[in-house]
Structures are given as C-alpha cells and as structure tokens.
Design a protein around this motif. Sequence first.
Motif, PDB file in Angstrom:
ATOM      1  N   VAL A 227       1.021  -1.089   0.137  1.00 14.95           N
ATOM      2  CA  VAL A 227      -0.041  -0.238  -0.042  1.00 14.95           C
ATOM      3  C   VAL A 227       0.698   1.270   0.101  1.00 14.95           C
ATOM      4  N   LEU A 228       2.042   1.293   0.746  1.00 12.58           N
ATOM      5  CA  LEU A 228       2.858   2.632   0.693  1.00 12.58           C
ATOM      6  C   LEU A 228       3.379   2.936  -0.720  1.00 12.58           C
ATOM      7  N   HIS A 248      -0.063   2.084  11.256  1.00 14.73           N
ATOM      8  CA  HIS A 248       0.854   1.166  11.145  1.00 14.73           C
ATOM      9  C   HIS A 248       1.970   1.407  10.260  1.00 14.73           C
ATOM     10  N   ARG A 249       2.330   2.803  10.038  1.00 15.29           N
ATOM     11  CA  ARG A 249       3.249   2.926   9.111  1.00 15.29           C
ATOM     12  C   ARG A 249       4.849   2.729   9.029  1.00 15.29           C
ATOM     13  N   SER A 250       5.222   2.611  10.293  1.00 12.54           N
ATOM     14  CA  SER A 250       6.453   2.043  10.708  1.00 12.54           C
ATOM     15  C   SER A 250       6.381   0.572  10.627  1.00 12.54           C
ATOM     16  N   GLN A 251       5.559  -0.152  10.652  1.00 18.61           N
ATOM     17  CA  GLN A 251       5.482  -1.673  10.625  1.00 18.61           C
ATOM     18  C   GLN A 251       5.500  -1.588   9.019  1.00 18.61           C
ATOM     19  N   LEU A 252       4.495  -1.017   8.236  1.00 23.05           N
ATOM     20  CA  LEU A 252       4.316  -1.093   6.810  1.00 23.05           C
ATOM     21  C   LEU A 252       5.773  -0.715   6.079  1.00 23.05           C
ATOM     22  N   CYS A 259      10.257  -7.276   2.081  1.00 23.85           N
ATOM     23  CA  CYS A 259       9.548  -7.973   0.795  1.00 23.85           C
ATOM     24  C   CYS A 259      10.449  -7.490  -0.335  1.00 23.85           C
ATOM     25  N   ALA A 260      11.111  -6.298  -0.417  1.00 24.71           N
ATOM     26  CA  ALA A 260      11.936  -5.710  -1.299  1.00 24.71           C
ATOM     27  C   ALA A 260      13.138  -6.626  -1.414  1.00 24.71           C
TER      28      ALA A 260
END
Length: 329
Positions: A227-228, A248-252, A259-260
Amino acid sequence: MDHQHLGRSGLRVSRLCLGTMNFGMTTDEPTSFDIMDQAMEAGINFFDTADVYGGPQSPDMDKGYGISEEIIGRWLAQDRTRRDRIVLATKVYQPMDTGPNDRRLSAYHIRRACEASLRRLQTDHIDLYQMHHVDRSTPWEEIWQAMEQLVREGKVTYIGSSNFAGWDIATAQNAATARNLLGLVSEQSLYNLTARTVELEVIPALRYYGIGLIPWSPLAGGLLGGVLRKAEQGRRTSEQVRRQIEQHRSQLERYEALCADLGEEPADVALAWLLHHPVVTATIIGPRTTEQLSGSRRAPEISLSDGTLRELDDIWPGPGGEAPQAYAW
C-alpha cells in the motif's frame, strides 16, 4: 498449483481458493467469467461463494442477493464439465429476506437456503456447505439433523464453519460426533499478519479436531498488498485505508522493505506466510480483475526461511502464542 487435503477429509483442494464476493458488486459478469476461466487454467479448483454475496450483506433486498451464486451458475452452464472439475463451496446464515425465518441456522432456513443456492448455482450438489456464522440460539441437534438430511439426499457433501470461536468449534464437533457424523472439515476465519487473534484458541481447536483453516482477508483489505508503494505512485485509497496506513506506517515500512529484499511482492509474501502454517489448507483470494488473479498465483511457490518468518513475527507480532500460555504462566 499444489493441492492439499481439506482438513482431515480425503478431499484435495488448491492452496489458493477463489473467493467470489466481488462478483456482481465490483466485478461485472464478463470479468467474473474470465477470472474463473483463468483460475481453472492455473489449477485452482476451489471456488468459494455465499448466498448473500453480490450485494451489501443486509436485509435490503433491493440490492439483490445471490448474484455471485447466479454468476457462477451461468458460468457452469456454459460447460457442464466444469462442475466436476471444481470444489464448490457456499454458505448459509445471513438474512436472505426480511422475514423472521429468512436467516440464521434453523432447520427451516437451512433447507430452504440450500435449495435456493442449488437453483442459483445450477447444480444438484454443493461440495462444501458452510455455516457463515455461529447461531447460539439454535440447538446443535437441530442444526446437525438438517445438515445430515442434506448429506443423505446428496445435496451437500461436506460441512464447514466460518467465524466460529474455538469453543463453538469444539461444541459443534462434539455434537456431531455424538450423532456419528464427520462434522466440520473446515473453518473460515479472519487471519492475516495484522489480525492474529485466532492463534489463541481457534487454531488449537482446529488442529485438535483435524479441521482445515481457510483464512479470509489475507491481505487485510489491501494493507499488506504494497500500500505504501501504491500511494507513492498516486493510487487512490479510501479514508479508512489512509487511517490504517498512518496507524501502522512504521510496520508497513519495515514490511515492504523486507519484501523488497526478498524480491517478492508484499501481497505474495502475506499469502505465503499463511500457507506456511500447518493448519491452513488454503487461503482465499478475492481478485476483482484478471490482473489481480495473475499476481496471486506466485504465492504458493514462495518458501520463507525461518529467519524471514521470525522477522515477520517481529514486525507483526501475534498474541504471544496459544491460550492460556499467551497470557498466563
């Protein structure tokens, strides 16, 4: 596409289950047909719907109920050989009209709802008939008697549950055993990296009784689908999703960076994490487009190392294990 036994049953289903809740709502009929065609070509033999899908899940009949089942029925009618190549699952419980007996799990409603689903699906049997929610106002003797009759008549083959608590699963299974029935073979629950409450009591109950878990909302409504990055690309998101991003920004950020590093899409990693759990038989995917379906097909091939699984646990911590050890010495 790998296939696995549905719980302790002898039935084998694909690790990805095609969810059809969007059919008739955000996905039109021609696109729905294309999605089902491509799913079969990819080896997905497990299709999941519900009598209420295709419109808002409310008693407002003007919105149109059963549309998802009707779309599947018309797709099956195009080629009658398709029916024997898929495992077809639907559900009963939600209100289908405004009458007092047009909902829940009375024997009266189960019989009528099953007959209506068969008509809409244009088939003579349902492979997996699932109770969409628990009905604690109806005795299990009545529920199992109704389900047993449907099995005896050949209209239903297996019975599953959805959104049950651990003790509901135990109660249901013990009542079935007392009637010498197979009972539940599957449970659909909300389960993803951000929502892990079922690890406390539902998953231990499923493991004990040999019931397969079918997680729904595996991407947390799109939150785990990159999503980011999509927001940076200018894609629109709802107000609810924007609030979740900020929460949840820091977790995302950590999750998408991981994942990258793995060289995998965030959505595929989220699905692969679920498929690593031994109790999970298959996870539901609900593509709105053929492109989304194509993107999901990579997930069963991904092998996550123990180190990656630990890092995911660190980013998205669960409830601390199983009950009661999770909260008591």
